[in-house]
Each structure stands twice: as structure tokens, then as C-alpha cells.
Design a protein around this motif. Structure first.
Motif, short mmCIF file in Angstrom:
data_model
loop_
_atom_site.label_atom_id
_atom_site.label_comp_id
_atom_site.label_asym_id
_atom_site.label_seq_id
_atom_site.Cartn_x
_atom_site.Cartn_y
_atom_site.Cartn_z
N GLU A 18 0.81 -1.22 0.00
CA GLU A 18 0.00 0.00 0.00
C GLU A 18 0.84 1.27 0.00
OE1 GLU A 18 -3.25 -0.21 2.86
OE2 GLU A 18 -4.30 -1.23 1.23
N GLY A 19 2.15 1.09 -0.23
CA GLY A 19 3.00 2.25 -0.44
C GLY A 19 3.83 2.70 0.75
N LYS A 20 4.73 3.63 0.44
CA LYS A 20 5.62 4.19 1.45
C LYS A 20 4.95 5.37 2.14
CE LYS A 20 9.73 3.03 -1.29
NZ LYS A 20 10.88 3.59 -2.03
N LEU A 21 5.34 5.60 3.36
CA LEU A 21 4.82 6.73 4.12
C LEU A 21 5.75 7.00 5.29
CD1 LEU A 21 1.83 5.58 6.38
CD2 LEU A 21 3.62 4.08 5.54
N TYR A 22 5.54 8.13 5.94
CA TYR A 22 6.24 8.42 7.20
C TYR A 22 5.29 8.13 8.35
CZ TYR A 22 10.30 10.84 5.22
OH TYR A 22 11.47 11.15 4.57
#
Length: 215
Positions: free
Chosen positions: A200-204
Motif C-alpha cells: 500500500e505504499g511508502k509513508l512516514y
């Protein structure tokens, strides 16, 4: 994506030096425009003060930084304030230190200590959060695989954001970016490749008050 610290929640601190009162107000800002608005707000609030000095650091790598002595001798207020923020490696932060003059001159060294000390007092009353690069994974498995997923997450210190129970089980996992590859291989190995893994992707993300926060 790299780890870096931001001001998550602002605060206020103060100190008194030879009858002069130094009030430090710290606030999160995301742009130079926000910082400018905040500085003007403080100047209006403390309109009767002798000085309202400021410093800010904005951007993932601190690309934008600025400071002002607001009438104090050069390099005795804004720069020491900025040095504290840079030394703490905090981003997206603006500090305004308001001085009510107490009638006694502090000298260059005294001013530097007072302004930098006031910022430290303000930071003590604020909340700083480290932004950590992560990856969000949605894992679908049958009920036989749930225990294996839970064990894997616990063993690796992976956060389980959510679990949905229907005819199958869907777990949403949050992994530090550097651990994502290992997590994928562990899930695949322990479920014999039966789990469906969706990236579901990269994030901080970070931790504030014991709670996981997503950016």
C-alpha cells in the motif's frame, strides 16, 4: 526517505535573567509563510515588549532557515536561537522569544545564553516526533495463517494497524522501510506463499504519546 525530527506539538517556556523576562513560544510550521504569520501573531500579542526575536527551520533537510535579532545586538538573539534548533536537528519549527527589558544590560554573552536558554525551555514544553520511513502492507490469509502472521509481527516488532475478520483475515501492517523486505520474505515463507500481500505504499510514521501516527 530518511528519518528526521519535527516539532509535532508546540509549547511555551520562559526564564528571567537580571530582571529581563524571556518568553519562548514554539510552534510547528510547514512553510515560510506560516512562520511569518506566526511571528506577526506574536508581535501583536506581545506588542508592548522590547523585542520579539525569531528563528525557524523548515523542510526535510532543513532547506529553509532564517533568524532575526529584532533590534538586539547582531548575533546575540536570532542566531543563538537558530543554533539550538539546528543542534537538536528539529525541522518544521519556529521559535519566537519575546523579551521584556528589566533595566539591566546583559552584555553579549548574557543575551546569547538567555535567548538560547529560553528556546530550550520552550522545547521542554513541546513535543518532538521522529518521522520514520515506513511501508504499509495489507496481508490477506486464511484462519490457519493468522497465528503465523501475529507471531512474525511480534517477533520483528512490526505494528499491526488493523485486523479484519470475515471469511478470511486481512491484517494491515506497518513496517520500517528497511525491514519491509525481510517481513515480506518471512510472511511468504511461514504461510508457504498462501498469503496475499498488497503493497500500500511508502509513508512516514512516528510515535506521539505512545500512539502511532501516520503522516
Amino acid at each position: 526517505m530518511e528519518r528526521y525530527k519535527i516539532l509535532y506539538q508546540g509549547g511555551q517556556g520562559e526564564l528571567v535573567e537580571k530582571k529581563s523576562r524571556f518568553i519562548a513560544t514554539i510552534r510547528p510550521v510547514r512553510s515560510e509563510e506560516e512562520a511569518g504569520t506566526f511571528v506577526e501573531e506574536m508581535k501583536k500579542k506581545y506588542w508592548d515588549a522590547r523585542h520579539n526575536c525569531y528563528a525557524y527551520v523548515i523542510g526535510e533537510r532543513g532547506e529553509k532557515s532564517r533568524c532575526s535579532d529584532d533590534g538586539e545586538p547582531a548575533q546575540t538573539a536570532g542566531r543563538p536561537m537558530l543554533d539550538v534548533l539546528l543542534g537538536e536537528e528539529i525541522r518544521d519549527v519556529c521559535a519566537v522569544v519575546t523579551r521584556y527589558f528589566g533595566g539591566v544590560l546583559l552584555g553579549t554573552g548574557g543575551l546569547v545564553r538567555a535567548y538560547s536558554g529560553a528556546v530550550r525551555e520552550g522545547l521542554k514544553q513541546s513535543m518532538v516526533v521522529e518521522k520514520i520511513p515506513g511501508k504499509k502492507l495489507r496481508v490477506t490469509t486464511d484462519y490457519n495463517g493468522v497465528g503465523k502472521l501475529q507471531y512474525t509481527a511480534a517477533q520483528m516488532g512490526i505494528t499491526v494497524l488493523d485486523t479484519e475478520y470475515t471469511d478470511q483475515v486481512v491484517m494491515t501492517l506497518l513496517a520500517p522501510l528497511e525491514e519491509a523486505g525481510k517481513l515480506l520474505s518471512q510472511i511468504t515463507e511461514r504461510t508457504a506463499g498462501k498469503a496475499l500481500i498488497e503493497d500500500e505504499g511508502k509513508l512516514y510514521y512516528g510515535v506521539a504519546g505512545g500512539e502511532i501516527i501516520l503522516f
